[in-house]
Design a protein around this motif. Structure first.
Motif, short mmCIF file in Angstrom:
data_model
loop_
_atom_site.label_atom_id
_atom_site.label_comp_id
_atom_site.label_asym_id
_atom_site.label_seq_id
_atom_site.Cartn_x
_atom_site.Cartn_y
_atom_site.Cartn_z
N ASN A 69 0.86 -1.19 0.00
CA ASN A 69 0.00 0.00 0.00
C ASN A 69 0.90 1.23 0.00
OD1 ASN A 69 0.96 -0.29 2.61
ND2 ASN A 69 -0.84 0.68 3.53
N VAL A 70 0.31 2.36 -0.37
CA VAL A 70 1.05 3.62 -0.40
C VAL A 70 0.30 4.65 0.45
CG1 VAL A 70 2.08 5.39 -1.87
CG2 VAL A 70 1.65 3.10 -2.79
N HIS A 71 0.96 5.17 1.48
CA HIS A 71 0.39 6.29 2.24
C HIS A 71 0.53 7.55 1.39
CE1 HIS A 71 0.49 4.62 6.60
NE2 HIS A 71 0.13 3.71 5.75
N PRO A 72 -0.44 8.46 1.51
CA PRO A 72 -0.35 9.71 0.72
C PRO A 72 1.00 10.42 0.92
CG PRO A 72 -2.49 9.57 1.79
CD PRO A 72 -1.69 8.39 2.29
N VAL A 73 1.56 10.35 2.12
CA VAL A 73 2.81 11.06 2.39
C VAL A 73 3.97 10.49 1.56
CG1 VAL A 73 3.39 9.59 4.36
CG2 VAL A 73 4.31 11.89 4.25
N ASP A 74 3.83 9.24 1.13
CA ASP A 74 4.91 8.60 0.37
C ASP A 74 4.63 8.56 -1.13
OD1 ASP A 74 6.65 7.93 2.54
OD2 ASP A 74 5.18 6.43 3.15
N GLU A 75 3.61 9.27 -1.56
CA GLU A 75 3.20 9.22 -2.97
C GLU A 75 4.34 9.69 -3.89
OE1 GLU A 75 0.31 7.88 -4.07
OE2 GLU A 75 1.01 8.23 -6.12
N GLU A 76 5.01 10.76 -3.50
CA GLU A 76 6.06 11.29 -4.38
C GLU A 76 7.22 10.28 -4.49
OE1 GLU A 76 7.50 15.25 -3.48
OE2 GLU A 76 9.21 14.92 -4.83
N TYR A 77 7.62 9.76 -3.33
CA TYR A 77 8.66 8.72 -3.35
C TYR A 77 8.24 7.54 -4.23
CZ TYR A 77 11.04 4.52 -1.69
OH TYR A 77 11.70 3.32 -1.64
N PHE A 78 6.99 7.14 -4.09
CA PHE A 78 6.46 6.01 -4.86
C PHE A 78 6.61 6.26 -6.36
CE2 PHE A 78 2.49 4.05 -6.73
CZ PHE A 78 2.96 2.76 -6.74
N GLN A 79 6.21 7.47 -6.79
CA GLN A 79 6.24 7.76 -8.23
C GLN A 79 7.68 7.86 -8.74
OE1 GLN A 79 3.80 7.56 -10.24
NE2 GLN A 79 2.15 7.43 -8.72
N THR A 80 8.52 8.59 -8.00
CA THR A 80 9.86 8.88 -8.54
C THR A 80 10.84 7.74 -8.32
OG1 THR A 80 10.52 9.96 -6.49
CG2 THR A 80 9.58 11.37 -8.19
N MET A 81 10.71 7.01 -7.22
CA MET A 81 11.73 6.02 -6.88
C MET A 81 11.29 4.59 -7.14
SD MET A 81 14.35 7.78 -5.89
CE MET A 81 15.39 6.65 -4.95
N VAL A 82 9.98 4.34 -7.17
CA VAL A 82 9.50 2.98 -7.34
C VAL A 82 8.89 2.79 -8.73
CG1 VAL A 82 8.02 1.15 -6.42
CG2 VAL A 82 9.15 2.78 -4.86
N MET A 83 7.85 3.56 -9.04
CA MET A 83 7.15 3.36 -10.31
C MET A 83 8.07 3.62 -11.50
SD MET A 83 4.35 1.97 -9.79
CE MET A 83 3.54 2.02 -11.39
N SER A 84 9.06 4.48 -11.30
CA SER A 84 10.00 4.75 -12.38
C SER A 84 10.79 3.49 -12.75
CB SER A 84 10.96 5.87 -11.96
OG SER A 84 11.69 5.46 -10.81
N GLY A 85 10.92 2.56 -11.80
CA GLY A 85 11.66 1.32 -12.07
C GLY A 85 10.75 0.16 -12.46
N VAL A 86 9.45 0.36 -12.37
CA VAL A 86 8.50 -0.72 -12.68
C VAL A 86 8.27 -0.77 -14.18
CG1 VAL A 86 6.07 -1.42 -12.44
CG2 VAL A 86 7.36 -0.65 -10.42
N ASP A 87 8.52 -1.92 -14.81
CA ASP A 87 8.30 -2.03 -16.25
C ASP A 87 7.13 -2.94 -16.59
OD1 ASP A 87 9.22 -4.58 -15.75
OD2 ASP A 87 11.20 -4.25 -16.63
N GLY A 88 6.48 -3.49 -15.55
CA GLY A 88 5.31 -4.33 -15.78
C GLY A 88 5.68 -5.73 -16.26
N ASN A 89 6.97 -5.96 -16.41
CA ASN A 89 7.41 -7.27 -16.88
C ASN A 89 8.39 -7.86 -15.87
OD1 ASN A 89 7.87 -9.48 -18.47
ND2 ASN A 89 9.28 -8.44 -19.86
N GLN A 90 9.67 -7.42 -15.94
CA GLN A 90 10.61 -7.92 -14.93
C GLN A 90 10.25 -7.36 -13.55
OE1 GLN A 90 14.78 -6.82 -15.22
NE2 GLN A 90 15.22 -7.99 -13.38
N ILE A 91 9.93 -6.08 -13.50
CA ILE A 91 9.59 -5.45 -12.21
C ILE A 91 8.10 -5.10 -12.24
CG2 ILE A 91 10.19 -3.63 -10.59
CD1 ILE A 91 12.64 -5.32 -11.34
N GLN A 92 7.32 -5.77 -11.40
CA GLN A 92 5.86 -5.59 -11.42
C GLN A 92 5.37 -5.02 -10.09
OE1 GLN A 92 3.73 -9.09 -12.65
NE2 GLN A 92 5.16 -9.55 -14.31
N TYR A 93 4.42 -4.07 -10.19
CA TYR A 93 3.75 -3.57 -8.98
C TYR A 93 2.30 -4.02 -9.03
CZ TYR A 93 1.46 -0.45 -5.69
OH TYR A 93 0.70 0.02 -4.67
#
Lengths: 377, 377
Positions: free
Chosen positions: A203-227
């Motif tokens: 889960n993502v707390h609203p306070v961590d939304e920016e970290y989630f987008q810039t540091m996590v989702m940026s590395g998620v490719d939906g194939n090797q790295i899936q969220y």
């Protein structure tokens, strides 16, 4: 025993999704009731319990926009105003309970679920009740203070976790909460280093939304790295009994990683950074690996076949199952009642007895703990 | 009487610069001590008082980065833990005192300095002590509740404010705090409408910095519209005894505008929007004008010569000076003690007496109040 159980109100008891403290409160409460104790649970009104439930709010507060500070204090004060109905008050709220413990005669035991720093340490120093920590690591981070009743590890309901052996998918799993302290961005680095698939369930707390987008989702490719979003009760168990191993590159001194115990219960070895309670929860070389660097974590991924998945399960059954935790808390309650009785007699001048000077460590029976810590460094 | 005085810790007592509640706490405390009462002041350690001072922090908290919630609660609990040393606890902290009042036998009087909404109203409903408001307006915004001891207006030390008659500069003055609720952007509009110079003297909280830049500084030209920063003790008095009139285009229901009383004490007529306690503090047509629109405010600027500056001073001397406020609070304390005594006898079954059903309104002697309110609408 007549026990008041003070829960946070952020999440109902037991929690829907993420809520480690509320899960422990639930397991403890239900087992105490099953053993015949008279438990009153102060928690959100949508909690599900066999104890008596007292609520100042109909639903849990997370995401509600309501004032958790005010409502939690009202819940605690509602308990304290009828304190003479209870033999002991078991406080899981931290601030609200700790600040007010000195205002009633009924003794309070506070379980410190989180870390304390800054003015929280001042609050801790002023606290007039007994306390336990949920790991040795958490205790070491606190200043010395009287009325420490010991380390009592958290527990999970082990039988509710399905065990599975080596018949598994080859993917790595990251499963907790999205936040820099939990290190999902580091898990992505490790997965890329070893060229394996990684599933991130959080889960993502609203306070961590920016970290989630810039540091996590940026590395998620939906194939090797899936969220895959937040895992509920069933998804969590499915992932944990399907994956190859769990990556836990935590960057903070986590007082107790409940999710590590959950993983091992399913037969999932854990590779964790050597922070906080990690070397207490994971037995290095037996139920996973306690490592210090990203390279060590990547290397450990290839050593997972050396770990017995059955041993992971046994380790959790032995040390992190509910009956052990409830035994520990009942011994702690008895000790608090005994010391509180001595204290009252002392205060009223009826008798002067020597208070026990030493604290009991309920978890020293964990074999080889210090060796484990040592070998992980 | 043995009185515990619970102050907020945001600012020392008396305040440096902005701090209305701490100023009232100081004036009340010092006058009670002067009259021979045994007062213990729970406030920041840098407070200056003739009462006994008890502090959990050496300095006031505003701007310190410390946790005001924890420290204020520790201050309140420090008081409550020795509650039997006091006849009454006078609480100015709101949350911390109100939530815990039911945990001690010593009765508590809470002065509601601010408005209450959302879960604060739930806290108010659970509150187990007595309370007063600082205006009729503030009372009207609350739900009905037992143990209301009346309206007690705030006070200022009138003799510390220099009076000056009609020998004045022609500028308009805006003096309070920079925030949308205080309406400095509207004061600028009025000044431009009437073509007069405006001096803005205010502090800026970090939370209002954006509003300050976009809505206030954008209108400041350093000539017709001037911003001079926060006014300290001396600057405030200089500006108030030099200006032509005070503009107070408040956009919220201010429970009591202390700055309006300060201005009138200096002989400065006030033109204020008809919100909250404004028509109680400013006598429409006698000490200024209570208006509803920007146009009315602009028109009123030209009517200021009709106001007697001497009458402004007298009005404040009669209604908002310290001795009157302290008389009111002492009557309130006596009433609380009397009702608390009845309550305790009732609880212990010694005697059952009828609780007084009606509250005393200590401020009904303000002549023509309701007429003033009426004529301002």
């Amino acid at each position: 025993m007549r026990i008041a159980m003070l829960s946070p109100l952020e999440m109902r008891v037991p929690p829907i999704g993420y809520g480690g403290t509320e899960l422990v409160v639930s397991l403890l409460t239900e087992e105490l009731v099953r053993r015949g104790h008279d438990v009153t649970l102060f928690a959100s009104g949508d909690s599900v319990t066999n104890a008596k439930l007292v609520s100042v709010c109909p639903r849990f507060l997370r995401g509600s926009g309501r004032d958790a500070g005010i409502l939690t204090m009202l819940s605690v004060v509602t308990c304290l105003e009828q304190a003479d109905k209870f033999d002991i008050i078991h406080n899981h709220t931290c601030f609200e309970g700790m600040s007010t413990a000195g205002l009633v005669r009924t003794p309070m035991l506070t379980t410190l679920h989180g870390g304390l720093k800054g003015d929280w340490l001042l609050l801790f120093e002023h606290y007039k009740g007994w306390y336990n920590t949920i790991s040795h690591s958490a205790k070491r981070l606190l200043p010395d203070k009287e009325r420490f009743v010991g380390v009592i590890y958290n527990a999970i309901d082990v039988k509710s976790y399905p065990f599975r052996g080596d018949d598994r998918e080859p993917y790595l799993l990251f499963l907790s909460r999205i936040s820099p302290e939990k290190g999902p961005h580091l898990a992505i680095e490790v997965a890329k280093k070893v060229g394996r698939k990684l599933i991130i369930a959080c889960n993502v707390h609203p306070v961590d939304e920016e970290y989630f987008q810039t540091m996590v989702m940026s590395g998620v490719d939906g194939n090797q790295i899936q969220y895959v979003g937040e895992a509920d009760y069933y998804q969590k168990r499915k992932l944990m009994s399907e994956a190859y191993c769990l990556l836990a590159p935590i960057t903070w001194d986590e007082p107790f990683g409940l999710f590590l115990a959950e993983a091992m219960a399913c037969g999932l070895p854990v590779i964790v950074f050597n922070r906080g309670s990690a070397p207490e929860v994971v037995k290095h070389g037996e139920t996973g690996f306690v490592v210090n660097t990203l390279d060590e974590m990547a290397n450990a991924v290839e050593l997972v076949p050396r770990i017995s998945r059955r041993r992971c399960r046994e380790w959790v059954e032995q040390h992190f199952d509910v009956p052990r935790m409830v035994d520990d808390y009942l011994r702690a309650y008895e000790r608090v009642l005994s010391e509180a009785g001595v204290r009252r007699e002392h205060e009223t001048g009826v008798a002067v007895k020597e208070l026990a000077k030493h604290t009991v460590d309920y978890s020293v029976d964990i074999e080889g703990l210090r060796t484990t810590v040592g070998s992980a460094n």
